[in-house]
Scaffold this motif. Structure first.
Motif, PDB file in Angstrom:
ATOM      1  N   LYS A 169     -75.251-104.345 -43.972  1.00 32.43           N
ATOM      2  CA  LYS A 169     -75.602-105.266 -45.048  1.00 32.43           C
ATOM      3  C   LYS A 169     -74.321-105.708 -45.756  1.00 32.43           C
ATOM      4  O   LYS A 169     -73.329-104.986 -45.782  1.00 32.43           O
ATOM      5  N   TYR A 170     -74.346-106.896 -46.350  1.00 36.08           N
ATOM      6  CA  TYR A 170     -73.175-107.390 -47.064  1.00 36.08           C
ATOM      7  C   TYR A 170     -73.634-108.272 -48.226  1.00 36.08           C
ATOM      8  O   TYR A 170     -74.725-108.856 -48.185  1.00 36.08           O
ATOM      9  N   PRO A 171     -72.825-108.349 -49.277  1.00 33.08           N
ATOM     10  CA  PRO A 171     -73.184-109.232 -50.397  1.00 33.08           C
ATOM     11  C   PRO A 171     -73.047-110.693 -49.984  1.00 33.08           C
ATOM     12  O   PRO A 171     -72.272-111.022 -49.088  1.00 33.08           O
ATOM     13  N   ILE A 172     -73.778-111.543 -50.647  1.00 30.70           N
ATOM     14  CA  ILE A 172     -73.649-112.975 -50.361  1.00 30.70           C
ATOM     15  C   ILE A 172     -72.211-113.394 -50.666  1.00 30.70           C
ATOM     16  O   ILE A 172     -71.720-113.174 -51.775  1.00 30.70           O
ATOM     17  N   PRO A 173     -71.517-113.975 -49.684  1.00 32.66           N
ATOM     18  CA  PRO A 173     -70.130-114.388 -49.957  1.00 32.66           C
ATOM     19  C   PRO A 173     -70.065-115.404 -51.094  1.00 32.66           C
ATOM     20  O   PRO A 173     -70.930-116.284 -51.201  1.00 32.66           O
ATOM     21  N   LYS A 174     -69.076-115.270 -51.960  1.00 37.43           N
ATOM     22  CA  LYS A 174     -68.942-116.227 -53.069  1.00 37.43           C
ATOM     23  C   LYS A 174     -68.693-117.631 -52.548  1.00 37.43           C
ATOM     24  O   LYS A 174     -68.940-118.627 -53.236  1.00 37.43           O
ATOM     25  N   GLU A 175     -68.184-117.716 -51.290  1.00 39.37           N
ATOM     26  CA  GLU A 175     -67.924-119.024 -50.675  1.00 39.37           C
ATOM     27  C   GLU A 175     -69.179-119.653 -50.078  1.00 39.37           C
ATOM     28  O   GLU A 175     -69.143-120.791 -49.586  1.00 39.37           O
ATOM     29  N   ALA A 203     -72.618-119.102 -45.733  1.00 41.30           N
ATOM     30  CA  ALA A 203     -71.223-119.514 -45.569  1.00 41.30           C
ATOM     31  C   ALA A 203     -71.086-120.107 -44.176  1.00 41.30           C
ATOM     32  O   ALA A 203     -71.513-119.500 -43.192  1.00 41.30           O
ATOM     33  N   TYR A 204     -70.508-121.288 -44.081  1.00 44.18           N
ATOM     34  CA  TYR A 204     -70.392-121.966 -42.792  1.00 44.18           C
ATOM     35  C   TYR A 204     -69.089-122.762 -42.753  1.00 44.18           C
ATOM     36  O   TYR A 204     -68.473-123.028 -43.778  1.00 44.18           O
ATOM     37  N   PRO A 228     -68.708-112.861 -43.616  1.00 45.95           N
ATOM     38  CA  PRO A 228     -69.518-113.454 -42.542  1.00 45.95           C
ATOM     39  C   PRO A 228     -69.713-114.952 -42.728  1.00 45.95           C
ATOM     40  O   PRO A 228     -70.173-115.405 -43.779  1.00 45.95           O
ATOM     41  N   THR A 229     -69.346-115.706 -41.693  1.00 43.91           N
ATOM     42  CA  THR A 229     -69.361-117.168 -41.748  1.00 43.91           C
ATOM     43  C   THR A 229     -69.905-117.732 -40.449  1.00 43.91           C
ATOM     44  O   THR A 229     -69.571-117.250 -39.364  1.00 43.91           O
ATOM     45  N   LEU A 230     -70.715-118.765 -40.550  1.00 38.36           N
ATOM     46  CA  LEU A 230     -71.226-119.448 -39.369  1.00 38.36           C
ATOM     47  C   LEU A 230     -70.139-120.375 -38.827  1.00 38.36           C
ATOM     48  O   LEU A 230     -69.628-121.226 -39.548  1.00 38.36           O
ATOM     49  N   PHE A 231     -69.790-120.184 -37.560  1.00 34.04           N
ATOM     50  CA  PHE A 231     -68.760-120.985 -36.904  1.00 34.04           C
ATOM     51  C   PHE A 231     -69.292-121.552 -35.591  1.00 34.04           C
ATOM     52  O   PHE A 231     -70.188-120.968 -34.980  1.00 34.04           O
TER      53      PHE A 231
END
Length: 313
Positions: free
Chosen positions: A52-58, A91-92, A104-107
């Motif tokens: 699990k991870y916190p929602i990225p601020k980005e 985040a993307y 974690p980012t969608l790429f």
């Protein structure tokens, strides 16, 4: 063609909520009957984050996702954001960057290496990358040569084209715009003309080789250096001698391998068959849509946004 594609996509994204509720139910019903092993294997491949991870601020809220410069990327993501509330955040990145973010980012693409978990693969810019061909020319009736056309703007491709452009077994050339005064600058060669060659070269550019998908759906043999990047097509699972023929970066083995696979047609056609089978994994539209949905659902769940999934089966 581009105008028609964009028009259809914008119309699709303007459909009312009840359509996407129906579509969500359709995908969830399909999930119960689909190849579960294929679904799980691919989902785990695209989404490697284990904890699990916190929602990225980005991260950006669904209501604030904008088209920007990446219209095709925007449309491909927007198609699946309808299944989430306007407050859900993702985040993307839209573009060819293969950087691995610290969150974690969608790429679209990521490097093939350990430590790439934060780059979550999503099916972006799919109109350009996910093209298939209906190749009616048997391998044995094709020219005993290798062909390639494409842009050579970065060092890797420039080095490649300078080394092989005048090889007697190659018809390769750059199609740079603006046109460059180089002997390897050549005219565009339509796909149907390239399919007349036994071997088609698939060199990486900004990230993956754009032509790799349609080449692997053809009756021609894919030649390429070992891939460094991967996308939704799972290039990191491709094996040399099984799905493609690997050539070294200096390209001093190129002529030998072109001659070998021009003569050993049975071996070449076995590799082509395996390549076609890999392509078949991506030709089930329902599975493709379900996986796109599952990637975003897992992102929401792992970031504590389970309540932001709009519909429930």
């Amino acid at each position: 063609m581009n105008a028609l594609y964009y028009a259809k996509s914008f119309i699709y994204n303007a459909l009312p909520s009840f359509f996407f509720r129906w579509k969500y139910g359709q995908l969830k019903r399909f999930e119960k009957t689909c190849n579960q092993k294929e679904l799980d294997t691919r989902l785990d491949y695209y989404f490697k984050v284990q904890n699990k991870y916190p929602i990225p601020k980005e991260a950006t809220a669904v209501k604030d996702v904008k088209r920007g410069k990446g219209t095709a990327y925007f449309l491909d993501l927007k198609e699946f954001l309808h299944y989430f509330t306007k407050e859900a955040r993702f985040a993307y990145y839209f573009g060819d960057d293969t950087n691995v973010n610290p969150y974690p980012t969608l790429f679209k693409a990521r490097p093939i290496r350990n430590g790439n978990e934060n780059s979550i693969l999503f099916k972006l810019n799919k109109r350009r990358h996910f093209k298939w061909v209906n190749d009616t020319i048997p391998y044995t009736e094709k020219k005993d040569m290798m062909v390639w056309r494409g842009g050579a703007y970065r060092a890797l491709r420039r080095e490649m084209i300078e080394k092989i452009w005048d090889h007697p077994l190659c018809n390769v050339g750059q199609t740079n715009k603006p046109v460059e005064d180089m002997p390897w600058q050549k005219e565009h060669l339509p796909i149907e003309e390239q399919l007349k060659y036994k071997i088609i070269f698939c060199p990486e550019g900004n990230d993956v080789a754009t032509n790799l998908k349609w080449v692997m759906s053809s009756n021609s043999l894919c030649f390429m250096p070992k891939p460094r990047y991967e996308t939704w097509f799972m290039e990191g699972t491709l094996k040399p001698g099984v799905h493609y023929v690997e050539v070294n970066a200096p390209y001093d083995d190129l002529g030998e391998k072109i001659e070998y696979y021009s003569k050993h047609t049975d071996e070449a056609q076995e590799i082509i068959k395996n390549a076609n089978q890999h392509v078949a994994r991506f030709q089930d539209e329902m599975m493709e849509d379900l996986l796109c949905l599952k990637v975003l659902e897992r992102y929401a769940e792992c970031s504590g946004q389970e309540n932001e999934i709009k519909f429930r089966a």
